[in-house]
Design a protein around this motif. Structure first.
Motif, mmCIF file in Angstrom:
data_model
loop_
_atom_site.group_PDB
_atom_site.id
_atom_site.type_symbol
_atom_site.label_atom_id
_atom_site.label_comp_id
_atom_site.label_asym_id
_atom_site.label_seq_id
_atom_site.Cartn_x
_atom_site.Cartn_y
_atom_site.Cartn_z
ATOM 1 N N THR A 44 0.820 -1.220 0.000
ATOM 2 C CA THR A 44 0.000 0.000 0.000
ATOM 3 C C THR A 44 0.851 1.266 0.000
ATOM 4 O O THR A 44 0.456 2.281 -0.579
ATOM 5 N N TYR A 48 0.373 4.077 -2.999
ATOM 6 C CA TYR A 48 0.138 5.518 -2.914
ATOM 7 C C TYR A 48 1.182 6.302 -3.705
ATOM 8 O O TYR A 48 0.861 7.280 -4.391
ATOM 9 N N MET A 51 0.210 5.881 -7.333
ATOM 10 C CA MET A 51 -1.028 6.580 -7.700
ATOM 11 C C MET A 51 -0.833 8.090 -7.740
ATOM 12 O O MET A 51 -1.311 8.762 -8.669
ATOM 13 N N LEU A 76 -5.265 1.242 4.774
ATOM 14 C CA LEU A 76 -5.700 0.639 3.524
ATOM 15 C C LEU A 76 -5.375 -0.849 3.500
ATOM 16 O O LEU A 76 -6.185 -1.661 3.051
ATOM 17 N N HIS A 113 -13.178 7.285 -9.122
ATOM 18 C CA HIS A 113 -11.916 7.096 -8.410
ATOM 19 C C HIS A 113 -11.547 5.614 -8.265
ATOM 20 O O HIS A 113 -10.369 5.279 -8.120
ATOM 21 N N TYR A 114 -12.536 4.747 -8.275
ATOM 22 C CA TYR A 114 -12.275 3.326 -8.008
ATOM 23 C C TYR A 114 -11.420 2.644 -9.074
ATOM 24 O O TYR A 114 -10.524 1.854 -8.735
ATOM 25 N N VAL A 117 -7.805 3.412 -8.355
ATOM 26 C CA VAL A 117 -7.284 2.603 -7.251
ATOM 27 C C VAL A 117 -7.014 1.182 -7.739
ATOM 28 O O VAL A 117 -5.973 0.586 -7.428
ATOM 29 N N ASP A 118 -7.933 0.636 -8.519
ATOM 30 C CA ASP A 118 -7.793 -0.720 -9.048
ATOM 31 C C ASP A 118 -6.481 -0.865 -9.815
ATOM 32 O O ASP A 118 -5.666 -1.759 -9.558
ATOM 33 N N ASN A 120 -3.750 0.941 -9.850
ATOM 34 C CA ASN A 120 -2.515 1.155 -9.097
ATOM 35 C C ASN A 120 -2.314 0.135 -7.983
ATOM 36 O O ASN A 120 -1.173 -0.202 -7.653
ATOM 37 N N LEU A 121 -3.403 -0.376 -7.427
ATOM 38 C CA LEU A 121 -3.262 -1.399 -6.397
ATOM 39 C C LEU A 121 -2.758 -2.707 -7.002
ATOM 40 O O LEU A 121 -1.828 -3.334 -6.481
ATOM 41 N N SER A 149 -15.251 -2.944 -4.647
ATOM 42 C CA SER A 149 -15.527 -1.569 -5.065
ATOM 43 C C SER A 149 -16.997 -1.396 -5.429
ATOM 44 O O SER A 149 -17.584 -0.335 -5.177
#
Length: 429
Positions: A44, A48, A51, A76, A113-114, A117-118, A120-121, A149
């Motif tokens: 995580t 960040y 992202m 997170l 935004h989801y 996140v997807d 980059n995670l 999500s």
């Protein structure tokens, strides 16, 4: 209250229509959970960094102090692990989902935004785990994230609609004028906020918070911060009471937003804010006595609860217990003492860990030191009560453990933890 409870019921309906993960992919997710737990924070933290590099506009949403302290990456990691571990039946972690959803709505996290996140995670998982993140593993986790999500997007859609539709409600950020500033102690200042448009404001439940947007001269990004509302609902203003966060050891600088509010904002200035949110709130339907416990600036939601109880349930037995260093930093001291004198059903009890000689002579201190289980058992006539508490993390841990050791049922233990918005409350267990 009714709108908020209706919203909570709608959230539970969301889980009934969420699609299930393919059995084979479910097994892959389960088998890789230990790896996620072991490397979660590393993943995580990298997430960040990744992202923010590709989407610097998100720096306007995320609290960068929580990034520096490591609170946000840990939160997170905990959230992703808990959601994945319970993906077959996320109703088991409904309180945590509600807490995160409320934070997201208050911060204006939106469906768009989801996918960011997807991307980059999953990228961070692949880059940190290397060969351990096979295409099969990444595919399974991509589907798991899509389900997780989807839960939040559906929940938060209901929240946005309910928030905007309520009397006095609004969407996004609304401009409020600082009507006045009041010093409550050497380090805490109250801000009385009225809507710039002069229209009605949404009613809230005592214990809830708002998010403000601080646009600070010299700062590239805006800063969002959440503050509990510190007065009762039903008045024509919102009040927040903010502690000035001075520079600390371990290279933690002074609070950017709290310093801005204390030193630069004045009556007549504008603060944009979102509508009240939060799943920590007073249950006005319970017949039991109420015990309000707070440490430091954690008294802001409990002051709201106290004021509301006196105004709306004047016969309710209330114990207001507050822990502070001493009277110099003790906000609302005279206010609470006055309420206790005027209302026989209210008991005010103060605990100082660094009292001055004047404090000792004044007789205002019920205990010198810290809150303990043994002391609570001495001063409270019974454990049969509803408990609400908020304060620094060590205080929260002590109170939570004390109440559990005393055998107080979990449904009577309520608390607010202002960590990063992904927090699953593990910090106080």
């Amino acid at each position: 209250m009714n709108n908020f409870l209706k919203q909570k019921n709608e959230w539970r309906e969301v889980l009934k229509i969420v699609k299930q993960l393919d059995p084979k992919k479910l097994e892959i997710v389960k088998s890789t959970l230990p790896i996620l737990k072991e490397h979660g924070e590393t993943i995580t933290k990298h997430f960040y960094q990744r992202m923010f590099k590709s989407h610097p506009e998100l720096l306007n949403i995320f609290n960068q102090t929580h990034q520096k302290t490591g609170h946000q990456p840990k939160a997170l990691a905990d959230a992703v692990y808990a959601a994945a571990a319970n993906i077959e039946d996320m109703s088991k972690i409904m309180p945590a989902l509600e807490r995160i959803g409320e934070k997201h709505r208050s911060l204006q996290i939106k469906p768009e935004h989801y996918p960011i996140v997807d991307e980059n995670l999953l990228g961070a998982i692949k880059e940190i785990l290397g060969g351990g993140a096979t295409e099969e593993v990444l595919d399974a986790w991509a589907d798991a994230y899509e389900i997780i999500s989807d839960v939040f997007i559906r929940m938060e859609s209901n929240m946005y609609k309910t928030t905007e539709a309520q009397p006095g409600g609004w969407g996004g950020f609304r401009d409020f004028i600082i009507d006045k500033k009041v010093d409550e102690s050497e380090i805490i200042t109250s801000f009385y906020l009225k809507p710039k448009d002069g229209q009605d404001i949404a009613r809230f439940i005592p214990g809830q918070y708002i998010t403000i947007k601080a646009e600070i001269p010299g700062q590239i990004n805006t800063h969002l911060r959440q503050y509990s509302l510190s007065d009762r609902p039903g008045v024509d203003y919102y009040r927040i009471s903010v502690k000035r966060e001075d520079e600390k050891e371990n290279d933690i600088p002074a609070g950017i937003v709290s310093s801005f509010l204390h030193h630069q904002m004045k009556a007549g200035d504008i603060l944009p804010m979102t509508a009240p949110a939060g799943d920590f709130y007073l249950n006005t339907e319970s017949p039991l006595p109420v015990v309000l416990l707070s440490g430091g600036v954690g008294l802001t939601p409990t002051i709201s609860m106290l004021n509301a109880l006196i105004a709306e349930q004047p016969e309710k037995e209330v114990y207001f217990i507050h822990a502070a260093r001493n009277s110099r930093v003790h906000a609302f001291k005279e206010h609470v003492e006055g309420l206790a004198k005027e209302n026989k059903q209210v008991k005010s009890i103060f605990v100082y860990d660094h009292p001055s000689e004047e404090d000792r002579k004044s007789g205002v201190i019920a205990k010198e030191g810290y809150v303990t289980l043994e002391w609570l058992q001495e001063i409270l006539p019974t454990k049969e009560a509803d408990y609400y508490f908020c304060g620094p993390e060590p205080f929260m841990r002590v109170v939570n453990r004390a109440l559990k050791q005393w055998g107080v049922p979990s449904d009577r233990i309520h608390y607010e933890f202002f960590g990063s918005f992904g927090d699953l409350a593990a910090n106080v267990e």
